[in-house]
Design a protein around this motif. Structure first.
Motif: not given
Length: 255
Positions: A87-101
């Motif tokens: 939703a944020l990127s508008g892309l359907d093919d991508l990688s996500v890196i989520d650095v949480g606590g």
């Protein structure tokens, strides 16, 4: 209709609403996920969103998702972060890196679906908690650590364990090493650990950074160099999980 996503993280809880109302807000999780869930319910009501109404659907995700007893859906972090990243990127093919606590996730999305993921939830190395602990060790806030790191030459911090890494830093301080060089070493250490995880999910032309560090451009820059491709930090990246939850509230059929 209002569609709500609530991401109860270990340190911060994020809330997103789409539909008739549109909003994002964040609040400290504190000691009790149950208590913060009730606080979020009251805060939403003050903003005109009644979670008990038939005109509202709620998805809970994150570390404390089972504490949101008024949720219509309880969905894993991987699924919600993937949907939010789309939703944020508008892309359907991508990688996500989520650095949480307390954990870090690397997610590969192909044709709108999660095809691979890796998650580090066994050790704080490579997470926001690691950076927080190391910043405290140097007498700095997290923002001060990143500001200082930009001025330094990174020195090696090889320990994979937070406790041993603290010992390394204590030794460097005792040797009289520059604080900015130690700070740069800390940031590089986290980037290296995240990169190792990312490399296990395969390559993607587009990589976006979400989570609490998504608003730190310098970290995205260091991560880009470590991984070998541009890592994009998006506005509202810290809300990827809750935004994904809100969209899934809209898209799923209510029980």
């Amino acid at each position: 209709m209002n569609y709500v996503g609530i991401d109860i993280g270990s340190t911060a809880s994020k809330v997103s609403v789409i539909g008739d109302r549109k909003m994002n807000f964040v609040t400290p999780t504190g000691w009790s996920s149950k208590e913060v869930a009730n606080d979020i319910k009251n805060r939403l009501l003050e903003k005109g969103v009644d979670v008990d109404s038939d005109k509202t659907r709620v998805t809970a995700t994150g570390y404390g998702r089972i504490s949101v007893d008024f949720a219509d859906f309880v969905i894993t972090e991987i699924t919600c972060h993937a949907r939010g990243a789309r939703a944020l990127s508008g892309l359907d093919d991508l990688s996500v890196i989520d650095v949480g606590g307390q954990d870090t996730k690397a997610i590969l999305i192909e044709d709108k679906l999660v095809s691979e993921f890796q998650m580090n939830d066994k050790c704080s190395a490579g997470t926001g908690k690691f950076i927080e602990v190391m910043a405290n060790k140097l007498g700095l806030t997290i923002n001060e650590l990143f500001d200082l790191a930009q001025k330094g030459e990174a020195i090696s911090i090889s320990s994979m364990c937070t406790v041993f890494a603290e010992t390394e830093i204590t030794s460097y301080v005792g040797e009289g090493r520059k604080k900015e060089d130690i700070a740069a070493g800390i940031v590089n250490s986290v980037a290296q650990k995240v990169s190792q995880m990312y490399n296990k999910i395969g390559d993607s032309d587009k990589v976006i950074l979400t989570g609490g560090l998504s608003n730190v451009s310098y970290f995205a820059e260091i991560l880009s160099k470590t991984i070998g491709c541009q890592v994009i930090n998006l506005k509202n990246g810290q809300f990827a999980g809750s935004i994904g939850g809100a969209y899934l509230s809209k898209e799923k059929k209510k029980r």
